[in-house]
Design a protein around this motif. Sequence first.
Motif, PDB file in Angstrom:
ATOM      1  N   LEU A  52       0.994  -1.197  -0.112  1.00 54.34           N
ATOM      2  CA  LEU A  52       0.013  -0.001   0.153  1.00 54.34           C
ATOM      3  C   LEU A  52       1.155   1.237  -0.094  1.00 54.34           C
ATOM      4  O   LEU A  52       1.925   1.076   0.074  1.00 54.34           O
ATOM      5  CB  LEU A  52      -0.822   0.060   1.230  1.00 54.34           C
ATOM      6  CG  LEU A  52      -1.796  -1.187   1.249  1.00 54.34           C
ATOM      7  CD1 LEU A  52      -2.752  -0.864   2.627  1.00 54.34           C
ATOM      8  CD2 LEU A  52      -2.816  -1.065   0.180  1.00 54.34           C
ATOM      9  N   LYS A  53       0.177   2.431  -0.172  1.00 54.30           N
ATOM     10  CA  LYS A  53       0.968   3.869  -0.264  1.00 54.30           C
ATOM     11  C   LYS A  53       0.653   4.570   1.001  1.00 54.30           C
ATOM     12  O   LYS A  53      -0.334   4.336   1.475  1.00 54.30           O
ATOM     13  CB  LYS A  53       0.788   4.498  -1.462  1.00 54.30           C
ATOM     14  CG  LYS A  53       1.382   4.129  -2.460  1.00 54.30           C
ATOM     15  CD  LYS A  53       1.296   4.979  -4.017  1.00 54.30           C
ATOM     16  CE  LYS A  53       1.839   4.903  -5.097  1.00 54.30           C
ATOM     17  NZ  LYS A  53       1.494   5.871  -6.069  1.00 54.30           N
ATOM     18  N   LEU A  54       1.586   5.495   1.582  1.00 53.28           N
ATOM     19  CA  LEU A  54       1.034   6.397   2.550  1.00 53.28           C
ATOM     20  C   LEU A  54       0.035   7.293   1.873  1.00 53.28           C
ATOM     21  O   LEU A  54       0.101   7.729   0.704  1.00 53.28           O
ATOM     22  CB  LEU A  54       2.551   7.199   2.700  1.00 53.28           C
ATOM     23  CG  LEU A  54       3.446   6.562   3.584  1.00 53.28           C
ATOM     24  CD1 LEU A  54       4.583   7.661   3.877  1.00 53.28           C
ATOM     25  CD2 LEU A  54       2.896   6.348   4.965  1.00 53.28           C
ATOM     26  N   SER A  55      -0.837   7.794   2.540  1.00 55.56           N
ATOM     27  CA  SER A  55      -1.903   8.641   2.224  1.00 55.56           C
ATOM     28  C   SER A  55      -1.555   9.779   1.832  1.00 55.56           C
ATOM     29  O   SER A  55      -2.077  10.566   1.036  1.00 55.56           O
ATOM     30  CB  SER A  55      -3.028   8.479   2.965  1.00 55.56           C
ATOM     31  OG  SER A  55      -2.787   8.750   4.337  1.00 55.56           O
ATOM     32  N   LEU A  56      -0.460  10.315   2.685  1.00 51.63           N
ATOM     33  CA  LEU A  56       0.403  11.849   2.292  1.00 51.63           C
ATOM     34  C   LEU A  56       1.239  11.420   1.381  1.00 51.63           C
ATOM     35  O   LEU A  56       2.175  10.683   1.450  1.00 51.63           O
ATOM     36  CB  LEU A  56       0.798  12.333   3.471  1.00 51.63           C
ATOM     37  CG  LEU A  56      -0.274  12.437   4.713  1.00 51.63           C
ATOM     38  CD1 LEU A  56       0.302  13.420   5.828  1.00 51.63           C
ATOM     39  CD2 LEU A  56      -1.603  13.265   4.229  1.00 51.63           C
TER      40      LEU A  56
ATOM     41  N   GLN B 157       7.290  12.439   3.327  1.00 51.74           N
ATOM     42  CA  GLN B 157       6.533  11.688   4.336  1.00 51.74           C
ATOM     43  C   GLN B 157       7.161  10.476   4.763  1.00 51.74           C
ATOM     44  O   GLN B 157       6.579   9.903   5.737  1.00 51.74           O
ATOM     45  CB  GLN B 157       5.233  11.398   3.670  1.00 51.74           C
ATOM     46  CG  GLN B 157       4.377  12.934   3.271  1.00 51.74           C
ATOM     47  CD  GLN B 157       3.917  13.605   4.372  1.00 51.74           C
ATOM     48  OE1 GLN B 157       4.303  13.349   5.382  1.00 51.74           O
ATOM     49  NE2 GLN B 157       3.536  15.044   4.079  1.00 51.74           N
ATOM     50  N   TYR B 158       7.943   9.754   4.075  1.00 53.99           N
ATOM     51  CA  TYR B 158       8.387   8.378   5.051  1.00 53.99           C
ATOM     52  C   TYR B 158       9.231   8.731   5.987  1.00 53.99           C
ATOM     53  O   TYR B 158       9.310   8.024   7.138  1.00 53.99           O
ATOM     54  CB  TYR B 158       9.270   7.539   3.871  1.00 53.99           C
ATOM     55  CG  TYR B 158       8.075   7.220   2.789  1.00 53.99           C
ATOM     56  CD1 TYR B 158       7.843   5.929   3.105  1.00 53.99           C
ATOM     57  CD2 TYR B 158       7.782   7.764   1.723  1.00 53.99           C
ATOM     58  CE1 TYR B 158       6.814   5.284   2.354  1.00 53.99           C
ATOM     59  CE2 TYR B 158       6.880   7.086   0.839  1.00 53.99           C
ATOM     60  CZ  TYR B 158       6.476   5.874   1.067  1.00 53.99           C
ATOM     61  OH  TYR B 158       5.410   5.266   0.220  1.00 53.99           O
ATOM     62  N   LEU B 159       9.860   9.951   6.134  1.00 53.12           N
ATOM     63  CA  LEU B 159      10.305  10.574   7.345  1.00 53.12           C
ATOM     64  C   LEU B 159       9.413  11.010   8.308  1.00 53.12           C
ATOM     65  O   LEU B 159       9.559  10.420   9.686  1.00 53.12           O
ATOM     66  CB  LEU B 159      11.011  11.976   7.029  1.00 53.12           C
ATOM     67  CG  LEU B 159      12.684  12.004   6.461  1.00 53.12           C
ATOM     68  CD1 LEU B 159      12.938  13.594   6.270  1.00 53.12           C
ATOM     69  CD2 LEU B 159      13.594  11.370   7.366  1.00 53.12           C
TER      70      LEU B 159
END
Length: 541
Positions: free
Chosen positions: A256-260, A265-267
């Motif tokens: 899945l992907k981060l929603s932001l 945003q991974y940080l």
Amino acid sequence: MAEGCNNGSSKPTVTPYEEVLDALSSLITKRSRADKSNKGDRFDLLFEYLKILELEEAISEMKIIHVAGTKGKGSTCTFTESILRNCGFHTGLFTSPHLIDVRERFRLDGMDICEEKLLAYFWWCFDRLKEKATEDIPMPNYFRFLALLAFKIFAAEQVDVAILEVGLGGKFDATNVVQKPIVCGISSLGYDHMEILGNTLAQIAGEKAGIFKDGIPAFTVPQPDEAMNVLVEKASKLNVTLKVAEPLDAKLLNALKLSLEGEHQYLNAGLAIALSSTWLQRTGHHEFTYLEQASLLPEQFIKGLTTASLQGRAQKVPDQYINAERYGDLVFYLDGAHSPESMEMCARWFSLAVKEDSQKKAFNHPQQNNSGSTIELAQGNPKERDGKISMQILVFNCMSVRDPQLLLPRLMKACANHGVYFKKALFVPNTSVYYKIGSHALPTDSQVDLSWQLALQRVWENLIQSDKGGEAKHADAVCEEGKDDTKMGGSTCENSRVFPSLPLAIKWLRESVQQNESVRYQVLVTGSLHLVGDVLRIVKM
Ligand SMILES: Nc1ncnc2c1ncn2[C@@H]1O[C@H](COP(=O)(O)OP(=O)(O)OP(=O)(O)O)[C@@H](O)[C@H]1O
């Protein structure tokens, strides 16, 4: 919707909500913004206010997560809230600034507080403080009042966890009345608000580390040495265990992907995971424990990270007012970046996003979109997109305390590194400046002072000229002030325009789309979260 709310009710002419906004405006002082850092100002007053509002005990019992930083505070807090809500907790989230409505600052269980509740809690606090106000204990300023209101809301709503984003700095921020949070976080540090926090990264880090509390664990993200050294030193003085949260490894999200959106945003997500798991551990909820990236993320964490939402950060919004058959040919890419480092992050996100959207994806018209979402991406018919030229336009403004010489070159260069060049840059004033809260009368276009926007335009034109090989054509020489082809005022240059208002700039964009059937307009809006809010207000309403 939170219990006890009725957002669909009919509205009288001057609504009670507008009365609240007016009362809130009365707390704005010229010094409000600087007061957020409270240098030499009476921080002790906050403790008096807490007494008046009978909030001392409630705050001491609240299970708080406190987050400071230059960039990524809002996103980190939003991810953290979403994770803990998905773990089943009743959450309160306080963030700043708001984009459209002040209620965005207070979220209960992930939703903006409803009008009825805001009205009730607002007057409860406002009236008490007004009644007790003296020369020695005056009414709190705007930001302090909002922070106190957040404490009142979260106490009355008996949230399990309160997540607080620092407004500005750390040490003297109104949220720093908290004495015993469960865990603290410091997101990415960089150069912003130097007029208040200091000119070096070390000074800025020192201010942010002001939220550390004796013996309370803290997390940060990888930082430049100059900043990290200060954080480590401040932490050791206070017996704080400071750990570095590594960026989230995308593999842990089960495809899945981060929603932001955006690499940064991974940080922020890595920090949110560390804060959430520490909160869970320290409050005795060991069933969700996740401490090492090597192990699997609990499914509630994945759900939280992939569904969290925050407007105005790497957000795509197709214009709603375009004909259905041209839908997706005018898309706003909104990102409230306003520091040099975030300009670069924003440029990277935009460059990758426009390429992806041009090559293989289309935007669904909302009426064809059963999910009801107007911004959801779906696989489009590639033939529909064939033959269209994608053109990138910049819409920019920043506050005059910021240095456009630090922002615009970073943006232009980072986009160019990805092969993205703006066909035109549009400079506009913000409709709602940061202190504007409600439905106040806006100045007419002819009353607006455009000197700042003209200065931004000169920076841009000069950058382009020097990029073309230093032909040193002064921008003024190629600009025609007040003589643009639409008779709208402002100033037109070869590569840029100044518009006296945002609605005029958007009108120009819409007309351009209608006139150019073979062109898809991809418009990056950045430089100010307030500008982003203004655009959202126009294109979504
Ligand atoms: N970790 C990060 N590093 C660099 N830039 C970031 C990072 N996270 C977010 N940004 C940039 O900062 C902008 C604001 O993001 P966010 O609201 O999460 O940060 P913030 O610290 O709350 O900002 P503000 O001070 O404006 O409230 C984003 O639109 C993005 O451009």
